[in-house]
Design an enzyme around this catalytic site. Structure first.
Site, short mmCIF file in Angstrom:
data_model
loop_
_atom_site.label_atom_id
_atom_site.label_comp_id
_atom_site.label_asym_id
_atom_site.label_seq_id
_atom_site.Cartn_x
_atom_site.Cartn_y
_atom_site.Cartn_z
N GLU A 75 -23.51 -33.12 -8.56
CA GLU A 75 -23.09 -34.55 -7.95
C GLU A 75 -24.32 -35.33 -8.62
O GLU A 75 -23.63 -36.60 -8.78
CB GLU A 75 -23.50 -34.16 -6.41
CG GLU A 75 -23.40 -35.73 -5.72
CD GLU A 75 -24.39 -35.79 -4.66
OE1 GLU A 75 -25.40 -36.76 -4.94
OE2 GLU A 75 -24.62 -35.02 -3.77
N HIS A 76 -25.32 -35.19 -8.57
CA HIS A 76 -26.33 -36.02 -9.12
C HIS A 76 -26.11 -36.17 -10.68
O HIS A 76 -26.13 -37.57 -11.05
CB HIS A 76 -27.69 -35.51 -9.26
CG HIS A 76 -28.56 -35.62 -7.73
ND1 HIS A 76 -29.87 -36.51 -8.06
CD2 HIS A 76 -28.28 -35.39 -6.74
CE1 HIS A 76 -30.06 -36.27 -6.72
NE2 HIS A 76 -29.39 -36.14 -5.80
N GLU A 147 -36.64 -34.66 -3.78
CA GLU A 147 -35.72 -34.60 -2.79
C GLU A 147 -35.93 -33.39 -1.88
O GLU A 147 -35.84 -33.13 -0.66
CB GLU A 147 -34.26 -34.68 -3.17
CG GLU A 147 -33.06 -34.81 -2.07
CD GLU A 147 -31.60 -35.03 -2.55
OE1 GLU A 147 -31.58 -35.03 -3.89
OE2 GLU A 147 -30.85 -35.37 -1.99
#
Lengths: 427, 423
Positions: A75-76, A147
């Site tokens: 996704e990133h 994160e």
């Protein structure tokens, strides 16, 4: 190639409707036009989340197993095209772009109050244009590493995953959505491409639009930008999961105020409309047992064992089903014992039937309230699609539901010998 | 766009704003009591609003009250306390579905307006004291909430940093005050604070939904009976700038350090400052995101926010211990670039579009619609979408550079992770 077809899906009770478009490319498109609204919310999602770590396509003999956290990593990385960053593309239209990965899906989204067509073109284009290199993968490991550190410092996050690790022996719902610093170190560009071409097939995806939209315009843009693809018979599997929880108690020490807890009751998983039915029944049961109108809540509150942070939740999906009680308490074990006593009492003497009709109304009211929220509507479309239901199915299911269904659910899904408790307290 | 917006005075210092918009299936009522932030009253006010939102004389326990809401189609009645500049805002809100969406033709708007009015004017009390059982529960709950502030490390770092940034200013207080102040509260002192709030607060009520006059009438009747002496409320209270930057470091048992930097400005060119903030650090294509996160890979988040009421622009980031200095230097470096005009016309154009996009979404979300009007009302500057766009549009590159140059680094706060990695 198949032709594009449209179906109107209508709520019999309220008359609300949306259009489901089966696009010739293989992509399903859901469009809910909301009269009077100026803004648009669009999600482009794939049924690919953190739990999909084991899969094969038709023709593959063996299952492929991938590192934890790869769906989120992907996704990133999709936010970086070969020549530009996706955020810079959205900057030109003014739309606010973002993405998220959950246990069972990855969604790319934007919201805007103007010029949604141009932003839709950006969205469809970049999600279909993967570009991964060693350099870009290395760079992302630093960002995602931070994160992960951030979520490791979030006691509610740790509390919840500790519960899932205690409840499940093998099901990958027990692993962190972002993986670990070690697991993401194993990810490279080749592995990302492999996952991308497996899960980002339009047959495994859906486009959901709500608010200020025009379905003909959506089709026109999709005709231009959706690259037709073959359905490759993707199959995801989960390891066998024992019926009982793995551990009954798990504790961690982190800086928090009052100790926080999650208590989870494990029960059998189901799918599709059956899952939605079970989820609703369990919601009725858990609300009657312990919501803020219940005698148990009142008593624990007045004795000072819980405060208003106390909540209940049904957490369920592909291969998992847990009914959760959570909150803050000076003595979480005492709260657990009282909940178990209340469950046994309700099994013996019955739940409070007088609550049934009012809870039905309450659930119905919360549905209607959601329909004022463009973002919530677009999300409900995509969530229900991947769950193989419609956003209106719960309204029809609750009108058919009987009190006996709820009582039966209590017997089946609240087994006081199949529970786990996760606690976090300070040093 | 709403069909109509009408603001009327319904009692001394009490105003009612009706925003009619038939696209909403849900109606929203917010009653905001605005008072100056004061250590003497902050916790009592917070506790009052807690009590008022959890019961009333007809439904005197939380269980009875929530059961009533459940029967009203799960309508929501909630209390909240927040800060806006040096003011404390106590809000009671009600959300309920429109009458035409009920299954048996029930008229929720009457019931919910009455329930909300009862919460405000007829709380669960006896002889000028709040009900003691309810009071004890809500008091403990508020103490638990304050103790749980440490659970969210990002917002906890802001609370700790504010102690230095806004030293000797009311804004140093959190909206609920401190555990010690709550512990001093009694059924009587909080009841007195509640009465004082009814008498002296500026009151702003908003209704959003399908047009309905009876809501306003009910509030009008109730507030007219009160003996009122409303206080003056100022929206702007610029924070004083320290003569030299102050560095503060706390250590805490976590993995990731938090860096929080406060810059302050005395400039009154607020649109230029707000615009500058967007280019600098408020979007994923801003200077801070693109450099500190994307280019240098130092963090997951690095963003700025501008508090116009206090004249403070703050940057927040979560980084490894070893990268704290590197991130701090780069943030300062990026601000220097803003001062020196090292940003393009395209940066300005893109940020303008982002601002317009956000402004355009306000009307679709009742909560943000209500909050946005409330702020404009307090500022005494009730603009509409077009006017807001125009004000941003007219900001020149030079004004943005001047806004950046007006910012002085006031405080650098670090919450250092004692478990953090040092590689």
């Amino acid at each position: 190639m198949a032709a594009t077809t449209k179906t109107i899906i209508k709520c019999p009770k309220t008359g609300q409707y949306y259009t489901k478009i089966s696009h010739k490319s293989g992509l399903d498109i859901l469009v809910w036009k909301m009269d009077g609204f100026q803004s648009t919310e669009v999600l482009f999602g794939t049924k690919y989340g953190s739990i999909n770590t084991m899969f094969r396509k038709s023709g593959d003999k063996e299952y492929t197993v991938v590192p934890e956290g790869i769906a989120h990593f992907l996704e990133h990385k999709l936010f970086e095209n070969e020549d530009t960053d996706v955020f810079e593309l959205y900057a030109k239209t003014g739309a606010s772009g973002n993405a998220y990965t959950t246990f069972d899906k990855t969604c790319y989204l934007f919201s805007c109050s103007d010029n949604w067509e141009a932003s839709l073109e950006i969205l469809l284009s970049f999600v279909q244009s993967p570009y991964f290199t060693k350099e870009t993968v290395d760079k992302e490991q630093g960002i995602i590493g931070q994160e992960i550190q951030m979520t490791n410092d979030n006691p509610y996050w740790v509390l919840f995953f500790n519960l899932l690790k205690a409840v499940y022996h093998n099901h990958p719902v027990r692993i962190d959505v972002a993986g670990t610093v070690d697991s993401i170190a194993q990810i490279d560009a080749d592995l990302l491409y492999k996952c991308y071409y497996t899960f980002y097939n339009l047959h495994n995806m859906v486009l959901s639009l709500a608010g200020n939209v025009d379905e003909d315009k959506v089709i026109e843009i999709c005709d231009k930008l959706c690259k037709p693809c073959e359905n490759e018979g993707l199959e995801t599997v989960f390891p066998d999961e024992p019926e009982k929880v793995k551990d009954e108690y798990v504790e961690a020490i982190l800086p928090v105020g009052t100790p926080i807890f999650n208590i989870g009751f494990k029960s059998a998983d189901v799918t599709g409309r059956e899952l939605l039915k079970a989820e609703l029944e369990a919601w009725f049961a858990i609300s009657m047992l312990a919501d803020s109108s219940s005698p148990l809540y009142k008593s624990l509150l007045s004795e000072g064992y819980i405060n208003n942070s106390f909540y209940t939740e049904i957490f369920c999906g592909d291969g998992y089903f847990v009914s959760i009680f959570g909150g803050e308490s000076k003595d979480p074990m005492y709260v657990q014992n009282r909940i178990c006593e209340e469950i046994e009492k309700a099994k013996m003497h019955g739940l409070d039937e007088s609550r049934f009709e009012e809870l039905k109304k309450s659930l119905y009211g919360s549905k209607i309230r959601n329909w004022d929220n463009v973002e919530a509507v677009a999300n409900s479309l995509i969530n229900s699609y991947f769950a193989k239901v419609t956003p209106f199915d719960d309204i029809s299911l609750i009108s058919e539901m009987t009190f006996d269904d709820v009582q039966k659910c209590l017997l089946e899904r609240f087994d006081t010998d199949n529970k786990a408790i996760s606690v976090i307290k300070s040093n | 766009m709403p069909e109509s917006v009408l603001r009327e005075r319904i009692a001394d210092g009490v105003y009612f704003t009706t925003i009619c918009d038939s696209k909403f299936k849900t109606s929203h009522i917010s009653v905001r009591f605005v008072m100056r932030l004061d250590e003497k009253s902050v916790s009592k006010n917070a506790l009052s609003i807690n009590i008022l939102s959890s019961a009333n004389s007809n439904y005197p326990t939380q269980a009875a009250f929530s059961r009533k809401l459940s029967a009203l189609y799960g309508s929501i009645l909630s209390g909240d306390v927040s800060k806006l500049g040096d003011n404390q805002v106590m809000t009671l809100s009600a959300k309920f579905i429109g009458d035409k969406y009920t299954l048996n033709g029930e008229a929720l708007s009457n019931d919910m307006t009455q329930l909300l009015c009862d919460c405000i004017f007829s709380p669960a009390s006896l002889n000028d004291e709040f009900d003691s059982a309810l009071f004890a529960q809500r008091k403990q709950n508020l103490i638990d909430d304050i103790e749980a502030e440490i659970n969210d490390k990002q917002s906890y770092a802001v609370i700790c940093a504010n102690r230095t940034i806004f030293r000797n200013e009311p804004y140093i207080l959190t909206p609920s005050g401190t555990k010690e102040l709550v512990e001093e509260c009694s059924t009587k002192s909080v009841y007195e604070a509640y009465k004082n709030m009814l008498r002296t607060a500026r009151v702003e009520i908003s209704y959003i939904g399908e047009c309905a006059d009876d809501v306003k009438a009910l509030f009008g009747d109730a507030f007219e009976k009160l003996d009122r002496a409303p206080m003056d409320i100022a929206y702007y209270s610029l924070s004083s700038i320290k003569s030299a930057t102050e560095n503060v470091c706390d250590r805490i048992d976590v993995n990731q350090s938090k860096l929080y930097m406060a810059f302050k400005s005395e400039s009154e060119d607020r649109y230029a400052l707000a615009y500058m903030n967007v280019i600098f650090g408020a979007t994923p294509f801003s200077k801070l995101f693109m450099n500190v996160r994307e280019k240098m890979s130092l963090c997951y988040y690095c963003s700025s926010s501008y508090n116009e009421a206090k004249g403070a622009l703050c940057v927040a980031s979560g980084v490894d211990n070893t990268n704290i200095k590197k991130a701090e230097d780069e943030i300062i470096n990026q601000l220097e670039d803003m001062k020196n005009g090292n940003f393009s016309d395209e940066d300005m154009e893109n940020s303008y579009k982002s601002i317009v996009n956000s402004l355009g979404m306000v009307d679709d979300y009742a909560g943000s619609l209500s909050q946005t009007y409330f702020k404009r009302i307090l500022k005494n500057d009730i603009t509409d979408f077009e006017q807001e766009c125009e004000r941003y549009r007219s900001v020149t590159k030079q004004r943005i550079m001047d806004a950046a140059a007006s910012l002085k680094l006031d405080t650098v706060y670090v919450m250092e992770a004692s478990n953090g990695s040092n590689n």
